[in-house]
Every structure is written in C-alpha cells, then in structure tokens.
Design a protein around this motif. Structure first.
Motif, PDB file in Angstrom:
ATOM      1  N   GLY A 150       0.979  -1.158  -0.028  1.00 59.94           N
ATOM      2  CA  GLY A 150       0.049   0.018   0.007  1.00 59.94           C
ATOM      3  C   GLY A 150       0.956   1.187   0.009  1.00 59.94           C
ATOM      4  N   ILE A 151       0.263   2.415   0.136  1.00 58.57           N
ATOM      5  CA  ILE A 151       1.154   3.520   0.312  1.00 58.57           C
ATOM      6  C   ILE A 151       0.419   4.501   1.289  1.00 58.57           C
ATOM      7  N   GLY A 152       1.451   5.161   2.117  1.00 58.90           N
ATOM      8  CA  GLY A 152       0.937   6.264   2.913  1.00 58.90           C
ATOM      9  C   GLY A 152       0.682   7.519   2.353  1.00 58.90           C
ATOM     10  N   CYS A 153      -0.044   8.328   2.713  1.00 54.60           N
ATOM     11  CA  CYS A 153      -0.485   9.709   2.251  1.00 54.60           C
ATOM     12  C   CYS A 153       0.883  10.544   2.105  1.00 54.60           C
ATOM     13  N   ASN A 154       2.065   9.841   3.106  1.00 58.75           N
ATOM     14  CA  ASN A 154       3.120  10.781   2.687  1.00 58.75           C
ATOM     15  C   ASN A 154       4.431   9.979   2.015  1.00 58.75           C
ATOM     16  N   GLY A 155       3.650   9.027   1.054  1.00 62.53           N
ATOM     17  CA  GLY A 155       4.608   8.203   0.199  1.00 62.53           C
ATOM     18  C   GLY A 155       5.441   6.894   0.894  1.00 62.53           C
ATOM     19  N   HIS A 156       5.184   6.737   2.330  1.00 61.97           N
ATOM     20  CA  HIS A 156       5.772   5.632   2.921  1.00 61.97           C
ATOM     21  C   HIS A 156       5.359   4.246   2.312  1.00 61.97           C
ATOM     22  N   ILE A 157       6.346   3.402   2.291  1.00 59.82           N
ATOM     23  CA  ILE A 157       5.894   2.065   1.927  1.00 59.82           C
ATOM     24  C   ILE A 157       6.456   1.088   3.070  1.00 59.82           C
ATOM     25  N   GLY A 158       5.665   0.163   3.379  1.00 56.72           N
ATOM     26  CA  GLY A 158       5.822  -0.494   4.944  1.00 56.72           C
ATOM     27  C   GLY A 158       5.741   0.814   5.688  1.00 56.72           C
ATOM     28  N   PHE A 159       6.524   0.648   6.662  1.00 52.90           N
ATOM     29  CA  PHE A 159       6.671   1.986   7.523  1.00 52.90           C
ATOM     30  C   PHE A 159       7.840   2.800   7.062  1.00 52.90           C
ATOM     31  N   ASN A 160       8.256   2.636   5.805  1.00 50.83           N
ATOM     32  CA  ASN A 160       9.477   3.451   5.631  1.00 50.83           C
ATOM     33  C   ASN A 160       9.093   5.062   5.555  1.00 50.83           C
ATOM     34  N   GLU A 161       9.050   5.873   6.545  1.00 50.71           N
ATOM     35  CA  GLU A 161       8.636   7.328   6.302  1.00 50.71           C
ATOM     36  C   GLU A 161       9.765   7.953   5.356  1.00 50.71           C
ATOM     37  N   PRO A 162       9.324   9.357   4.892  1.00 55.06           N
ATOM     38  CA  PRO A 162      10.188   9.996   4.311  1.00 55.06           C
ATOM     39  C   PRO A 162      11.496  10.388   4.859  1.00 55.06           C
ATOM     40  N   GLY A 163      12.599  10.147   4.399  1.00 57.65           N
ATOM     41  CA  GLY A 163      13.877  10.363   4.819  1.00 57.65           C
ATOM     42  C   GLY A 163      14.528   8.961   5.226  1.00 57.65           C
ATOM     43  N   THR A 164      13.704   8.136   4.796  1.00 54.43           N
ATOM     44  CA  THR A 164      14.220   6.614   5.306  1.00 54.43           C
ATOM     45  C   THR A 164      15.387   6.398   4.195  1.00 54.43           C
ATOM     46  N   ALA A 195      -3.415  10.874  -3.660  1.00 53.59           N
ATOM     47  CA  ALA A 195      -3.337  11.292  -5.010  1.00 53.59           C
ATOM     48  C   ALA A 195      -1.900  12.088  -4.942  1.00 53.59           C
ATOM     49  N   GLN A 196      -1.593  12.804  -4.091  1.00 55.78           N
ATOM     50  CA  GLN A 196      -0.461  13.631  -3.958  1.00 55.78           C
ATOM     51  C   GLN A 196       1.018  12.497  -4.112  1.00 55.78           C
ATOM     52  N   ALA A 197       0.605  11.462  -3.184  1.00 55.18           N
ATOM     53  CA  ALA A 197       1.862  10.320  -2.887  1.00 55.18           C
ATOM     54  C   ALA A 197       2.087   9.712  -4.378  1.00 55.18           C
ATOM     55  N   MET A 198       0.879   9.711  -4.979  1.00 54.98           N
ATOM     56  CA  MET A 198       0.864   8.788  -6.094  1.00 54.98           C
ATOM     57  C   MET A 198       1.529   9.698  -7.282  1.00 54.98           C
ATOM     58  N   PHE A 199       1.043  11.029  -7.348  1.00 57.79           N
ATOM     59  CA  PHE A 199       1.898  11.798  -8.191  1.00 57.79           C
ATOM     60  C   PHE A 199       3.481  11.732  -7.891  1.00 57.79           C
ATOM     61  N   ASP A 200       3.865  11.935  -6.822  1.00 57.75           N
ATOM     62  CA  ASP A 200       5.400  12.111  -6.442  1.00 57.75           C
ATOM     63  C   ASP A 200       5.969  10.681  -6.771  1.00 57.75           C
ATOM     64  N   THR A 201       5.227   9.636  -6.418  1.00 55.95           N
ATOM     65  CA  THR A 201       5.708   8.304  -6.792  1.00 55.95           C
ATOM     66  C   THR A 201       5.945   8.007  -8.165  1.00 55.95           C
ATOM     67  N   ILE A 202       5.246   8.443  -8.922  1.00 47.12           N
ATOM     68  CA  ILE A 202       5.296   8.252 -10.610  1.00 47.12           C
ATOM     69  C   ILE A 202       5.768   9.183 -11.269  1.00 47.12           C
ATOM     70  N   LYS A 203       5.755  10.457 -10.813  1.00 46.29           N
ATOM     71  CA  LYS A 203       6.333  11.843 -11.652  1.00 46.29           C
ATOM     72  C   LYS A 203       7.325  12.588 -11.089  1.00 46.29           C
ATOM     73  N   GLY A 204       7.417  12.177  -9.633  1.00 45.81           N
ATOM     74  CA  GLY A 204       8.351  12.979  -8.953  1.00 45.81           C
ATOM     75  C   GLY A 204       9.905  12.558  -9.163  1.00 45.81           C
ATOM     76  N   PRO A 205      10.917  12.988  -8.696  1.00 44.93           N
ATOM     77  CA  PRO A 205      12.208  12.597  -8.747  1.00 44.93           C
ATOM     78  C   PRO A 205      12.032  11.250  -7.651  1.00 44.93           C
ATOM     79  N   VAL A 206      13.163  10.032  -8.045  1.00 45.22           N
ATOM     80  CA  VAL A 206      13.413   9.434  -7.163  1.00 45.22           C
ATOM     81  C   VAL A 206      14.176   9.910  -6.049  1.00 45.22           C
ATOM     82  N   SER A 207      13.545   9.875  -4.806  1.00 52.85           N
ATOM     83  CA  SER A 207      13.927  10.814  -3.698  1.00 52.85           C
ATOM     84  C   SER A 207      13.505   9.944  -2.212  1.00 52.85           C
ATOM     85  N   SER A 208      14.204  10.166  -1.234  1.00 55.28           N
ATOM     86  CA  SER A 208      13.560   9.584   0.011  1.00 55.28           C
ATOM     87  C   SER A 208      12.659  10.325   0.569  1.00 55.28           C
ATOM     88  N   ALA A 209      12.500  11.648  -0.039  1.00 61.71           N
ATOM     89  CA  ALA A 209      11.244  12.215   0.465  1.00 61.71           C
ATOM     90  C   ALA A 209      10.207  11.804   0.288  1.00 61.71           C
TER      91      ALA A 209
END
Ligand code: PGA
Length: 239
Positions: free
Chosen positions: A130-144, A201-215
C-alpha cells in the motif's frame, strides 16, 4: 512501471489474477504481504478464490512488511492479528511459514534475522504494497535511506493520526514500528502497489512523476524492473 487505473473491485480481481498466475507457475512462491485498509478487497478475493479451489497457499511462504513495536501478536491492532483474521485463518496457508516482524523482540539480531529469513526462503517473488499519504511504503517514512534493510522506525505524527482511526485514541497508537527496509522491498522480484482514495493522490503523483528521492520513499519503485501499480480514479487524480 505498469499502471492500471480501475475501480477498487476491478483492482482486487486483476491483482488476484497475478497471484493465480504466479502460484500456478510456482506453488511454493515467497509472498510479501501488506496490512492496512487498501489490501482488504484483494484479500477477500484471494479467500474466495481459495474457497473455490482456484488458488492454494498450501506451499507458500509469506513475509509481512511491518509490525507495531510493543504490540503482542495477539493484540487486535497488531499486524499479525490483522493477517490472521483477514487472510491466513481463511486460506490453506501453513501458518508456521507465515512471518511478520516481531514488535516485541526488536533487537538488531532479530531485525537482521528477518532479512536473512527472506533470503533463506529464496527471496520475495512478489511483494504487495500500500502507500501512505506521505509516500511511505511499509513503514519507511520520508527520509528513510533507500539502502535500508529491516529496521525500527519512529512513526511520523501524520502516520499515527491516520492510523489512530483503528485505535480508541491517538495515545494508544505505537510510536515506533519494525519494517522491512526500502532495499528489502526493492529486492523482491515483482512488486504490486495498490493505492485507492483521494488522500493518496499527491503521494501517487510524487511516486510516478516526481524525482526518485527519499522524500517520497515509494518513488524508488521507478527503479524497479517489474512493478504493477493499481490506482482508482481518486488516487490517480493528479496524474
Ligand atoms: P492504508 O495504509 O491501506 O490503510 O491506507 C497504507 C499504508 O499506510 O501503507
């Protein structure tokens, strides 16, 4: 990335076909499972297919993404309890071959052993996310770090607030979780990501269209050779 936009019911059916195909080819596959509201329709579909004799988990080994630190496996908000009640108790899986990170023993040895156990089982054939609203996968929060293996994370206030819907109040939501790392997930041979609802929606935009980033940890999936992303219209709204 293969991207499929469909209704929640269609997503459950299409994704379940990936399990049918994989297990036909490899009945003893190693499956990575996820918790949360998102995979529930898929799990219901997998249970139906198993009851109809179209799918068997008899020979599979499973590894879950994560677990709350401090919750016993019998706690009704633990992810072990979630998996037992929503999937494992309802299909023909051998429970002794189902694994969820321990929320009780979070020693470095126990965390490292989780990755070793995945490797000993032959590696993950297919990981569900799944994905968190902040883009986390598992519980890997932004910055991991993108190179992380199974580890303990401090949950963000936002994640605790979102997950507090399942607890009596936010004070009961654990502050930490044990989670497969981003590298653990990326080592899976095949990945399925499901996102439903406008809050993603924002997390999916960042996942697909954003840069590859731990953010946005899920953006790393752009680098994986075999990812299928299922989204409903609301989750795909910004794409
Ligand atoms: P959800 O959680 O399926 O309950 O939205 C997903 C996640 O946080 O990874």
């Amino acid at each position: 990335m293969k991207i499929i936009i469909a209704s929640s019911e269609e997503i459950a059916k299409s994704a379940s076909r990936q399990y049918v195909e994989l297990l036909k080819e490899k009945p003893n596959a190693v499956l990575g499972f996820a918790t949360g509201s998102t995979p529930l329709p898929l799990y219901a579909e997998l249970v139906s297919l198993c009851k109809e004799g179209k799918l068997s988990f008899k020979d599979v080994t499973t590894f879950n993404l994560d677990e709350y630190v401090g919750l016993e496996p019998t706690h009704d908000q633990s992810y072990r309890y979630f998996m037992n009640t929503n999937l494992f108790d309802l299909v023909d899986v051998d429970k002794s071959r189902t694994h969820v990170p321990s929320g009780i023993d979070t020693s470095d040895e126990a965390l490292a052993q989780y990755d070793k156990d995945i490797a000993l089982a032959g590696g993950l054939d297919m990981q569900l996310l799944g994905i968190g609203c902040n883009g986390h996968i598992g519980f890997n929060e932004p910055g991991t770090p993108l190179e992380s293996l199974t580890h303990v994370v401090e949950l963000t206030q936002n994640t605790r607030e979102v997950n507090s819907r399942l607890f009596n109040d936010i004070g009961e939501v654990p502050t930490h979780a044990a989670t497969m790392g981003i590298k653990t997930v990326m080592n899976a041979r095949k990945i399925i990501l499901i996102a439903t609802g406008a809050s993603k929606a924002q997390a999916m935009f960042d996942t697909i269209k954003g840069p590859v980033s731990s953010a946005c940890p899920a953006s790393v999936l752009q680098l994986h050779p075999d990812v299928t992303v299922y989204m409903d219209k609301d989750a795909a709204a910004l794409l």
